[in-house]
Motif scaffolding. Structure first.
Motif, PDB file in Angstrom:
ATOM      1  N   CYS A 126      11.780   1.047  -1.581  1.00  0.00           N
ATOM      2  CA  CYS A 126      11.240   1.500  -2.751  1.00  0.00           C
ATOM      3  C   CYS A 126      11.967   1.375  -3.750  1.00  0.00           C
ATOM      4  O   CYS A 126      11.468   1.217  -4.939  1.00  0.00           O
ATOM      5  CB  CYS A 126      11.069   3.026  -2.554  1.00  0.00           C
TER       6      CYS A 126
ATOM      7  N   TRP B 295       8.363   3.424   2.280  1.00  0.00           N
ATOM      8  CA  TRP B 295       9.337   3.875   1.584  1.00  0.00           C
ATOM      9  C   TRP B 295      10.829   2.823   1.589  1.00  0.00           C
ATOM     10  O   TRP B 295      11.519   3.003   0.986  1.00  0.00           O
ATOM     11  CB  TRP B 295       9.781   5.071   1.806  1.00  0.00           C
TER      12      TRP B 295
ATOM     13  N   GLY C 111       0.800  -1.101  -0.063  1.00  0.00           N
ATOM     14  CA  GLY C 111      -0.079  -0.107  -0.177  1.00  0.00           C
ATOM     15  C   GLY C 111       0.899   1.356  -0.058  1.00  0.00           C
ATOM     16  O   GLY C 111       2.038   1.231  -0.056  1.00  0.00           O
ATOM     17  N   GLU C 112       0.180   2.346   0.151  1.00  0.00           N
ATOM     18  CA  GLU C 112       0.791   3.526   0.278  1.00  0.00           C
ATOM     19  C   GLU C 112       1.629   3.987   1.662  1.00  0.00           C
ATOM     20  O   GLU C 112       1.196   3.444   2.469  1.00  0.00           O
ATOM     21  CB  GLU C 112      -0.059   4.711  -0.197  1.00  0.00           C
ATOM     22  N   GLY C 113       2.552   4.915   1.303  1.00  0.00           N
ATOM     23  CA  GLY C 113       3.262   5.602   2.509  1.00  0.00           C
ATOM     24  C   GLY C 113       4.625   4.660   2.895  1.00  0.00           C
ATOM     25  O   GLY C 113       5.168   5.144   3.725  1.00  0.00           O
TER      26      GLY C 113
END
Length: 339
Positions: free
Chosen positions: A93, A90, A86-88
Motif C-alpha cells: 500500500c 494492502w 483493484g480494491e482490498g
C-alpha cells in the motif's frame, strides 16, 4: 504521472489481448485530458519510458500502446503493476524504492519506527549489507535479483509472529510454482529448486513481552542471476537458470504479495499455521526425509515428519521420540546434503 501512464498502457495491452487489437491503443488526447497536461508533456513521458527500455508504439490517429516491458525493478514499474490490483489489497500500500541500499530490513525498521503503516513495502535493486539467518551475509548483486521487505503490525503474541517466516515462505513457493518451476521449501524458509537454494527469508521484530511494535520480513530471491561465486555454486541457483529464460521481477513481486495476503488472512484466523498446514506440507522437502538437526545443545539425526501448527519441525529420533524443533538458532540439513 509516469507510473499512472504505464498502468494505463498495461491495461490497454490486456484489453487488446482479450478484444480487438485496436483497443490496445490509448490516445494522446485521452492522456492529456486525464492528467491535465499538454501533448508535449505526454510525449516526454513516452520518451522517458522508451529510454528505460519499454517498447512503445505510437500510431497517428490511434495513440500509444505498450508492446513489451524490460526487466526493471523501479518505482514506476512496481507502482504500475500494484495500482492495477483493484480494491482490498494492502501489501505494498506504501512503496519505498531505493536503487541501492544497505539492507531493506534496516530501511523497513526505520520506517516502522517513524510510523509507517502495515503493508509498507521496501524494494531495492541492490543491497550492500544484505543479511540472512544467524548473521550470515547475503550476496545482493545489482540488476538481476529481487530484494524486498514487508512491514507488518500483527495483533498477536511475539511467539506467534515468529511463524510469519513460514507464511512468507509458502507465498514465495506458490509464486515460483506459477512460473512453471518445481519449487519446494526446506524448513523453515528456504525456497529450493532441484536441490539448490533460490530464496532466503529473514524475519525480525520489535516487541515487548506481550506486545508487538512491528515485524519486518525480508526476502532475497535469485531471479536472473546466471553465475554464482565458487563457494556457493553447488548450493545456489536462480529462477532463470531453472526455467531457461529471464523472469520479470516486478511481476514476481506482485505475485508474491498477492499470495502472501491470502496466506496471512488464513494465519490471522487463529494466529497459527492450522489453516496453512496442508499447503505448506505440499512444498516441504524435508517431510519424511532423513535430517540432521544442528542444535547448539547437541546435534541429532532423525526423520522429519512435517510441522505442527506452531511451525515447529517434528523430527522422529532413532529411539522413536518425536522432537519438536524450533527454528531460532537451530539449522536442519539433509543427512546426505543441503536438503
Amino acid at each position: 504521472m509516469k507510473s499512472e501512464i504505464l498502468t494505463l498502457l498495461r491495461e490497454g495491452m490486456r484489453r487488446g489481448n482479450a478484444q480487438d487489437g485496436s483497443q490496445e491503443y490509448i490516445s494522446g488526447q485521452e492522456l492529456c485530458s486525464r492528467f491535465g497536461v499538454s501533448r508535449t508533456a505526454v510525449w516526454k513521458v513516452m520518451n522517458q519510458l522508451k529510454a528505460e527500455g519499454y517498447e512503445i508504439e505510437a500510431v497517428q490517429n490511434k495513440g500509444y500502446r505498450l508492446k513489451a516491458s524490460p526487466d526493471v525493478v523501479g518505482e514506476d514499474e512496481i507502482k504500475s503493476r500494484f495500482e492495477n490490483r483493484g480494491e482490498g489489497h494492502w501489501a505494498g500500500c506504501r512503496l519505498m524504492y531505493f536503487p541501492e541500499t544497505g539492507s531493506t530490513n534496516i530501511d523497513a525498521k526505520k520506517a516502522a519506527e517513524e510510523g509507517a503503516p502495515e503493508g509498507t513495502l521496501v524494494v531495492t535493486d541492490c543491497q550492500n549489507t544484505g543479511r540472512g539467518r544467524r548473521g550470515r551475509s547475503w550476496a545482493s548483486p545489482k540488476g538481476c535479483n529481487l530484494y524486498f521487505t514487508l512491514l507488518l503490525r500483527p495483533d498477536c503474541k511475539p511467539e506467534q509472529a515468529c511463524m510469519l517466516t513460514l507464511v512468507m515462505a509458502l507465498a514465495a513457493a506458490e509464486a515460483v510454482e506459477e512460473l512453471g518451476i518445481n519449487a519446494g521449501i526446506k524448513w523453515p524458509n528456504d525456497i529450493v529448486a532441484h536441490g539448490k537454494k533460490v530464496c532466503g527469508i529473514l524475519t525480525e521484530m520489535s516487541a515487548e513481552p506481550d506486545y508487538i511494535h512491528y515485524v519486518v520480513i525480508g526476502c532475497g530471491i535469485n531471479v536472473n542471476q546466471m553465475d554464482f561465486p565458487e563457494e556457493i555454486r553447488a548450493t545456489a541457483t536462480s529462477l532463470a537458470l531453472e526455467k531457461g529464460e529471464r523472469i520479470t521481477r516486478s511481476a514476481l513481486l506482485l505475485s508474491i504479495m498477492e499470495h502472501f495476503e491470502k496466506a496471512y488472512d488464513k494465519f490471522r484466523e487463529t494466529w497459527d499455521l492450522t489453516a496453512l498446514l496442508p499447503a505448506y506440507h505440499s512444498y516441504l522437502l524435508n517431510k519424511d526425509a532423513r535430517v540432521r538437526v544442528l542444535d547448539p545443545k547437541g546435534e541429532f539425526c532423525g526423520t522429519a515428519r512435517g510441522i505442527n501448527e506452531a511451525g515447529e519441525l517434528l523430527v522422529e529420533k532413532e529411539d522413536g521420540e518425536l522432537a519438536r524443533v524450533y527454528a531460532g538458532e537451530v539449522s536442519v540439513r539433509g543427512v546426505y546434503g543441503y536438503v
